[in-house]
Design a protein around this motif. Structure first.
Motif, PDB file in Angstrom:
ATOM      1  N   ILE A  93      44.605  35.774  39.028  1.00  0.00           N
ATOM      2  CA  ILE A  93      43.559  36.579  39.676  1.00  0.00           C
ATOM      3  C   ILE A  93      42.179  36.127  39.213  1.00  0.00           C
ATOM      4  O   ILE A  93      41.230  36.016  40.018  1.00  0.00           O
ATOM      5  N   ALA A 103      41.457  32.910  41.008  1.00  0.00           N
ATOM      6  CA  ALA A 103      41.315  33.139  42.447  1.00  0.00           C
ATOM      7  C   ALA A 103      39.944  33.709  42.789  1.00  0.00           C
ATOM      8  O   ALA A 103      39.324  33.318  43.788  1.00  0.00           O
ATOM      9  N   VAL A 104      39.449  34.608  41.957  1.00  0.00           N
ATOM     10  CA  VAL A 104      38.129  35.200  42.183  1.00  0.00           C
ATOM     11  C   VAL A 104      37.040  34.129  42.154  1.00  0.00           C
ATOM     12  O   VAL A 104      36.063  34.186  42.906  1.00  0.00           O
ATOM     13  N   GLU A 132      40.374  38.704  52.108  1.00  0.00           N
ATOM     14  CA  GLU A 132      40.889  39.357  50.911  1.00  0.00           C
ATOM     15  C   GLU A 132      40.018  39.124  49.676  1.00  0.00           C
ATOM     16  O   GLU A 132      40.402  39.504  48.568  1.00  0.00           O
ATOM     17  N   PHE A 148      40.637  40.826  45.935  1.00  0.00           N
ATOM     18  CA  PHE A 148      40.862  40.036  44.720  1.00  0.00           C
ATOM     19  C   PHE A 148      39.851  40.425  43.644  1.00  0.00           C
ATOM     20  O   PHE A 148      40.200  40.569  42.471  1.00  0.00           O
ATOM     21  N   GLU A 188      40.743  43.806  42.140  1.00  0.00           N
ATOM     22  CA  GLU A 188      41.881  43.703  41.230  1.00  0.00           C
ATOM     23  C   GLU A 188      41.473  43.053  39.917  1.00  0.00           C
ATOM     24  O   GLU A 188      41.925  43.447  38.840  1.00  0.00           O
ATOM     25  N   LYS A 225      51.298  37.025  42.939  1.00  0.00           N
ATOM     26  CA  LYS A 225      50.718  36.649  44.226  1.00  0.00           C
ATOM     27  C   LYS A 225      50.686  35.133  44.344  1.00  0.00           C
ATOM     28  O   LYS A 225      50.820  34.404  43.366  1.00  0.00           O
TER      29      LYS A 225
END
Length: 315
Positions: free
Chosen positions: A10, A13-14, A23, A27, A30, A209
């Motif tokens: 995560i 991904a951010v 999304e 993200f 989260e 994920k």
């Protein structure tokens, strides 16, 4: 304190997800939650570091494993002493927290009077408790297995409905542990075998994920530009096209992102496509300098990105 694979996913991904991705906000939300939770776990670790234990002990942080039925357990902290085992569930919540035990309903009312329902932490930690009890039964060991929900945010208010349940503010943890030692001092167990067997159970869980490669920004990204500026390579140094800052480790972070989000394996072609380096020769030189494990013949060769390529210590 090691971050879970899902946290690393995560976090990366951010930093990599395209700004217009549908999304992207989810993200980011989260990640904020996970970052707050990780901060709470670090507060717990520091509090336990400062405590004078009355016996030998061992603490497993972020204990992850898979049980006999194939279901996973992720325990924030697991304290092993000769007199008792204590399972911690850490929450970094704010607002007023209340509980309806008949319905197993855990609720928060925020400062702006918004009412949120959360997964019941007592049920979460009780499930772990049953698992640890079954684990001890297999070892023919009988000892108290206890549970505790620790609220790591001083701004949280515990409603009277929580009285009598195993939940405290983190500031009260030293007194709570002293009380446990006083109440559980009748039988002493050798914890060496218990800790050894628990270590054998540890199995880091994969991220929950996945994300398609096309949804991610390529390039070696500039940390100072909040991952919006790309960096180009010149004479052993990466320089940001936007703010002109220089870095020798930005490539390591980019490869960490690649490993976490895409694959631990990377070929020369994939390396060039991801970093923006056009020359096959230059890419080969950089990969050779990184000294990664490599597999396969020249044409099908790939390199294995190590897990600690860009590990940020968070002790």
């Amino acid at each position: 304190m090691k971050k879970s694979n899902h946290y690393l996913f995560i976090e990366a991904a951010v930093q990599r997800i395209l700004p217009n991705d549908p999304e992207a906000a989810a993200f980011q939300e989260e990640f904020y939650r996970m970052k707050a939770g990780f901060a709470g776990e670090k507060k717990l670790k520091n509090t336990l570091k400062d405590f004078s234990f009355k016996s030998d002990y061992s603490i497993f942080y972020n204990f992850e494993c898979v049980n006999d039925r194939g279901f996973t357990h992720q325990i924030d902290a697991l304290l092993i002493t000769p007199y008792f085992i204590l399972i911690f569930e850490v929450k970094q919540l704010s607002g007023k927290l209340s509980y309806k035990p008949v319905f197993h309903e855990f609720t928060r009312i925020t400062e702006n009077q918004t009412r949120d329902n959360f997964p019941n932490p007592f049920d979460q930690v009780y499930r772990h408790k049953l698992f640890i009890k079954q684990f001890l039964q297999k070892l023919n060991v009988t000892m108290p297995v206890l549970q505790l929900v620790v609220i790591a945010n001083y701004r949280a208010e515990l409603d009277v409905s929580l009285e009598g349940f195993p939940i405290i503010h983190i500031s009260g943890l030293p007194r709570y542990l002293e009380k446990l030692y006083a109440e559980n001092n009748h039988k002493k167990v050798n914890i060496t075998d218990i800790c050894s067997k628990l270590k054998m159970l540890i199995q880091p869980l994969p991220a929950r994920k996945t994300i398609a490669r096309c949804r991610l920004k390529s390039g070696v990204l500039c940390q100072k530009c909040e991952y919006m500026g790309r960096m180009h390579y010149e004479r052993g140094i990466w320089q940001c096209e936007k703010c002109h800052s220089k870095s020798r480790v930005a490539l390591h972070e980019a490869l960490h992102h690649y490993r976490v989000l895409i694959s631990p394996r990377i070929s020369n072609k994939e390396f060039r496509e991801f970093t923006g380096i056009k020359s096959t020769f230059a890419a080969s030189k950089i990969l050779a300098r990184l000294n990664f494990e490599k597999y396969g013949a020249t044409k099908g060769r790939y390199y294995l990105i190590p897990e600690d390529i860009y590990y940020k210590g968070d002790d």
